[in-house]
Motif scaffolding. Structure first.
Motif, PDB file in Angstrom:
ATOM      1  N   THR A 147      10.934  10.866  -0.108  1.00 30.85           N
ATOM      2  CA  THR A 147      10.043  10.143   0.938  1.00 30.85           C
ATOM      3  C   THR A 147      10.565   8.638   0.882  1.00 30.85           C
ATOM      4  O   THR A 147      10.963   8.066   1.909  1.00 30.85           O
ATOM      5  CB  THR A 147       8.709  10.233   0.797  1.00 30.85           C
ATOM      6  N   ILE A 148      10.444   8.117  -0.379  1.00 22.50           N
ATOM      7  CA  ILE A 148      10.945   6.621  -0.629  1.00 22.50           C
ATOM      8  C   ILE A 148      12.511   6.618  -0.052  1.00 22.50           C
ATOM      9  O   ILE A 148      12.847   5.680   0.430  1.00 22.50           O
ATOM     10  CB  ILE A 148      10.856   6.340  -1.937  1.00 22.50           C
ATOM     11  N   SER A 203       0.648   1.764  -4.668  1.00 24.40           N
ATOM     12  CA  SER A 203      -0.838   2.256  -4.433  1.00 24.40           C
ATOM     13  C   SER A 203      -1.627   1.971  -5.472  1.00 24.40           C
ATOM     14  O   SER A 203      -2.738   1.147  -5.664  1.00 24.40           O
ATOM     15  CB  SER A 203      -1.152   3.401  -3.695  1.00 24.40           C
ATOM     16  N   GLY A 231       0.788  -1.360  -0.207  1.00 21.81           N
ATOM     17  CA  GLY A 231       0.016   0.056  -0.015  1.00 21.81           C
ATOM     18  C   GLY A 231       0.785   1.315   0.080  1.00 21.81           C
ATOM     19  O   GLY A 231       0.344   2.119  -0.584  1.00 21.81           O
ATOM     20  N   MET A 232       2.057   1.098   0.588  1.00 18.15           N
ATOM     21  CA  MET A 232       2.656   2.316   0.798  1.00 18.15           C
ATOM     22  C   MET A 232       3.795   2.787  -0.267  1.00 18.15           C
ATOM     23  O   MET A 232       3.141   3.832  -1.026  1.00 18.15           O
ATOM     24  CB  MET A 232       3.982   2.233   1.946  1.00 18.15           C
ATOM     25  N   ASN A 233       4.049   1.934  -1.081  1.00 21.81           N
ATOM     26  CA  ASN A 233       4.787   2.274  -2.387  1.00 21.81           C
ATOM     27  C   ASN A 233       4.259   1.941  -3.568  1.00 21.81           C
ATOM     28  O   ASN A 233       4.422   2.304  -4.606  1.00 21.81           O
ATOM     29  CB  ASN A 233       6.134   1.511  -2.136  1.00 21.81           C
ATOM     30  N   SER A 242       2.985   4.429  -6.188  1.00 21.01           N
ATOM     31  CA  SER A 242       2.093   5.292  -5.496  1.00 21.01           C
ATOM     32  C   SER A 242       2.334   6.694  -6.233  1.00 21.01           C
ATOM     33  O   SER A 242       3.444   7.294  -6.067  1.00 21.01           O
ATOM     34  CB  SER A 242       2.433   5.437  -4.022  1.00 21.01           C
ATOM     35  N   PRO A 243       1.321   7.448  -6.844  1.00 22.03           N
ATOM     36  CA  PRO A 243       1.550   8.572  -7.200  1.00 22.03           C
ATOM     37  C   PRO A 243       1.685  10.000  -6.062  1.00 22.03           C
ATOM     38  O   PRO A 243       2.426  10.630  -6.246  1.00 22.03           O
ATOM     39  CB  PRO A 243       0.458   8.969  -8.032  1.00 22.03           C
ATOM     40  N   SER A 244       1.358   9.520  -4.973  1.00 18.49           N
ATOM     41  CA  SER A 244       1.237  10.641  -4.085  1.00 18.49           C
ATOM     42  C   SER A 244       2.375  10.588  -3.112  1.00 18.49           C
ATOM     43  O   SER A 244       2.915  11.274  -2.325  1.00 18.49           O
ATOM     44  CB  SER A 244       0.031  10.477  -2.976  1.00 18.49           C
ATOM     45  N   VAL A 245       3.549   9.518  -3.671  1.00 17.93           N
ATOM     46  CA  VAL A 245       4.674   9.254  -2.634  1.00 17.93           C
ATOM     47  C   VAL A 245       5.828   9.834  -3.452  1.00 17.93           C
ATOM     48  O   VAL A 245       6.215   9.450  -4.574  1.00 17.93           O
ATOM     49  CB  VAL A 245       4.869   7.902  -2.430  1.00 17.93           C
ATOM     50  N   TYR A 282      -1.071  -0.509  -7.838  1.00 17.52           N
ATOM     51  CA  TYR A 282      -1.054  -1.907  -7.831  1.00 17.52           C
ATOM     52  C   TYR A 282      -1.774  -2.409  -6.754  1.00 17.52           C
ATOM     53  O   TYR A 282      -2.685  -3.244  -7.330  1.00 17.52           O
ATOM     54  CB  TYR A 282       0.423  -2.415  -7.548  1.00 17.52           C
TER      55      TYR A 282
END
Lengths: 466, 346
Positions: free
Chosen positions: A418-419, A86, A82-84, A411-414, A88
């Motif tokens: 941050t990663i 989303s 979910g974090m990286n 994830s488009p919002s990350v 998918y």
């Protein structure tokens, strides 16, 4: 913008690779040691031989140190989708989420609860019930592996589902659970686990034997490790190679890339070792050792089978899915397959020679071989990690074979920052954990197994306490 | 009840179960450096949760897995949106897991002290972040029209959500201290009871204010009426007040039941305030994710419903059995333990 997007996906991939491979450093030993420890405890329970009880506790301690990290890194695995990834997660949740949820509820609950009961239950439960707890722990760990392999195999070969309104939907849970890919992959994984555990038990026992310490205690451990290790590592080579045939059926491109086979061949030779020949511009190796017919046999089960090459498969994929690169990294898959297979074979040979020496009663005198036994410990781990690299890198550019590309799934919002930050934190944390875990395992593996009194009240102190 | 609502309720139940169970072992972790008078005591404290913390944590794994499977869009937006918060949770949980296993592996005082604090920081940190994170579901976070999180880490902090985090920390510490009064003997037990009493008033005041505030937030920002959210909120307040009353009358077993009920009701308040949405969007309320919009297909939900109906009772049975097996109090004097055990049950 697109350059930035690539970086984000690449970083997310690096993070996934890091956390998954790290997680899998701990998984196989739990999978294999759980049943082995259960067998040891059963032998004590049935025969009353106290050596088995001491071995149960000795290897049980190693199993626990190992399991703790497995739990922590497993949590990261679950959250990471979910974090990286989303896009998918939303795309696959309907199908992929089900085995994960079932794993938690039906397998991981069982595993964790009964491990707690086992560690602390020595003086609280009857011997029989206490024995049952370690078997239930082992069952939980295998069930857990099954559901995880079902989930992963769906990414390799999406069955029992259909794409509806831009996302995958489950249509048959039976097809999902009986995915031919999953059956072979699961079998392969538990055999890898058993092999790893047998090698670890054998190696630790060899270390004690070479020192002439606790010889009477570790001799039965050697025997058990060999009885399990020889046939299991042999069967595993067969299962692994049959998995290759399954892969040929569903992911021909993965096999072509793994063999650096650019053009379709019939019959196809297996390349043992080659220099060059790994890129589109350099398709012919400058040096090559080949075994004729072998690739045809490994990939199709027939010595005269046709094995498709990268070039025609790339053209076909472009016709099916539009322009793009559908070839996984050839050099990485080629070498990861060979590291996996060669080390796997080496492990089998060590086990086989060990069994030969053991039967002749010569094992304890061959000090050099005892050292070989100790030094074999890392090999099944390296082999297993290489296997995962092959399986996952060989699936690229797809995250779900034929349905969703990895580059479209993050994830488009990350943000990249941050990663990068979280990757740095995990790398630091994991590095520290690995060092401390290794030091602890080594220390406990070298300890003399404590004496155990025959009286029940001696069990008041748990095998591992706080 | 349709399947989507059923799974929303089930996920709420899983969170409630996770908070009640891991709540007390987080609480024990927080008290670890303060309550004991030496190594022996500390080991006893860890021993009270040793057999069960791992099973408790699996409730989180299942809650995560169930959200992924039943509400993929919710899982995707929440986990990618709350990225840094979840990263912190993972770090806290990892150092805590490791502290359990590694603490006893060396006699060195420095080593043990490091892992004692690792456990405490991990326990308090994870509690705080869960409080802040879940409160944000109702309070609302920026979500774009595509259903993606559109804010950053700092958007998760408001007066209400930070207060929620503090409430969870205090509530778990109180819950943990009450748990310890049931599982220890002698001096340690007395100190646990003393700690529980001292924690009870601030914990209950803060928690009561939190549930009331949650209802207000739901009415203000999630288009809810006073009812039904006020019902679980009232229940939470009553349960927690009863917990204090029982505690001061020395009925610690009943007090623990009430702290557990209080936590369940507080989680219920949050989820009732959330329904029929799963994540409120603020601003742009129309972008909020809903139960129906985020759910998986009917077939997938049906399959998992069958699995849940079979396995949830089985899990409850064997986890319940674990608590029964390890019901005996821990401490130096086992005889005293048996006596006081009998007394507590009477």
């Amino acid at each position: 913008m697109s350059a930035l997007a690539v970086t984000t996906v690449e970083l997310a991939r690096v993070q996934f690779a890091t956390t998954s491979l790290y997680h899998f450093l701990f998984v196989p030993l739990t999978l294999g040691l759980a049943p082995l420890v259960a067998v040891m405890q059963t032998l004590w329970y049935r025969g009353g031989d106290e050596r088995w009880l001491r071995l149960t506790r000795f290897f049980g301690t190693l199993m626990l140190i190992n399991f703790a990290i497995g739990v922590a890194t497993g949590l990261v695995q679950e959250f990471q989708f979910g974090m990286n990834w989303s896009v998918y997660s939303e795309y696959v949740g309907d199908v992929f989420g089900a085995p994960l949820a079932i794993e938690g509820l039906a397998a991981f609950m069982l595993e964790s609860t009964f491990l707690g009961l086992w560690i602390f239950g020595w003086d609280r439960l009857s011997k029989r019930v206490h024995l049952a707890t370690v078997w239930l722990f082992a069952l939980g760990s295998w069930l857990s592996a099954f559901f995880i392999m079902v989930a992963n195999s769906w990414m390799q070969r999406p069955v029992g589902s259909t794409v509806n309104d831009g996302r995958a939907e489950l249509t048959s849970v039976w097809e999902l659970l009986t995915n031919r890919f999953a059956i072979y992959a699961f079998t392969h994984v538990v055999l890898v686990g058993l092999t790893t555990a047998a090698v670890v038990v054998f190696g630790v026992a060899c270390w004690h034997l070479v020192r002439g310490r606790n010889v009477e205690l570790f001799r039965p451990a050697v025997k058990l490790a060999l009885i399990v290790g020889v046939p299991v590592s042999a069967v595993n080579l067969l299962v692994g190679s049959h998995l290759g045939i399954v892969v040929t059926d569903y992911q021909p491109m993965k096999i072509a890339a793994t063999e650096a086979l650019w053009d379709t061949e019939q019959p196809a030779a297996f390349s043992l070792f080659q220099i060059g020949g790994f890129t589109k511009d350099d398709q012919t190796p400058s040096f090559d050792i080949e075994i004729p017919y072998l690739l045809s046999f490994l990939a199709t089960g027939s010595f005269n089978g046709e094995v498709q090459g990268i070039n025609p498969l790339q053209d076909q994929a472009e016709r099916d899915y539009g322009r793009g690169n559908y070839t996984p990294p050839v050099r990485t898959t080629y070498w990861s397959m060979r590291i996996m297979a060669y080390l796997g074979t080496l492990v089998f040979l060590v086990m086989a020679v060990g069994a030969f020496l053991f039967r002749r009663g010569a094992l304890e005198r061959r000090r050099w071989f005892l050292w070989v036994g100790v030094l074999t410990i890392p090999l099944p781990y390296l082999s297993a990690l290489a296997g995962w690299v092959l399986s996952e890198v060989g699936r690229q550019p797809w995250i779900v074979w034929g349905l969703l590309k990895t580059s479209d799934a993050n994830s488009p919002s990350v943000s990249t920052t941050t990663i990068a930050l979280s990757l740095g934190i995990f790398a630091g944390l994991y590095g520290t954990l690995a060092v401390v875990d290794f030091v602890l395992m080594r220390r406990y593996a070298r300890l003399d197994p404590p004496e155990v009194g025959g009286e029940d009240d001696e069990f008041a102190v748990p095998a591992v306490g706080y | 009840m349709d399947l989507e609502t059923f799974w929303f309720v089930l996920i709420a139940v899983l969170w409630a179960g996770y908070f009640v169970l891991e709540g007390f072992d987080f609480g024990v972790g927080m008290l670890l450096p303060f309550l004991p008078r030496g190594e022996e005591d500390r080991r006893t404290l860890l021993g009270t949760i040793g057999p069960v913390w791992d099973g408790n944590e699996v409730w989180l794994v299942v809650a995560g897995g169930a959200t992924f499977a039943a509400f993929p869009a919710w899982y995707a937006t929440m986990f990618s949106g709350f990225y840094v918060a979840l990263l912190l949770v993972l770090v806290f949980l990892i150092i805590r897991v490791v502290s359990f296993e590694w603490r006893s592996k060396s006699e060195s005082e420095g080593w043990r002290s490091v892992w004692t604090w690792a456990n405490t920081v991990g326990s308090a940190g994870a509690s705080l972040v869960w409080g802040v994170g879940l409160a944000n579901l109702v309070y609302g976070v920026p979500i774009d029209s595509g259903g993606d999180y559109a804010g950053d880490f700092w958007d998760l902090f408001s007066l209400y959500t930070v207060f929620a985090g503090i409430a969870v920390v205090l509530l778990f510490a109180f819950h943990g201290a009450t748990f310890l009064t049931l599982r220890t003997v002698g001096d340690l037990r007395e100190r646990a009871e003393h700690a529980a009493r001292r924690l009870s008033i601030p914990a209950v005041l803060v928690a009561a204010l939190f549930v009331v505030w949650t209802v207000a937030v739901a009415m203000d920002r999630n288009d809810k009426d006073l009812f039904p959210p006020a019902l679980p909120a009232a229940l939470a307040i009553v349960a927690l007040l009863l917990a204090v009353a029982f505690l001061f009358r020395g009925r610690t077993g009943r007090a623990f039941t009430m702290t557990a009920l209080g936590i369940i009701s507080a989680v219920a308040t949050l989820f009732v305030s959330l329904y029929p949405r799963v994540m409120v969007s603020s601003p742009n309320f129309e972008n909020s994710l809903t139960v129906d919009g985020a759910a998986s297909s009917h077939y997938a939900l049906s399959v998992m419903t069958v699995v849940a109906v079979i396995f949830v009772p089985i899990v409850l049975l064997y986890q319940g059995w674990t608590y029964y097996v390890f019901r005996r109090r821990l401490g130096l004097d086992q005889t005293a333990a048996e006596t006081s055990d009998a007394g507590a049950r009477a």
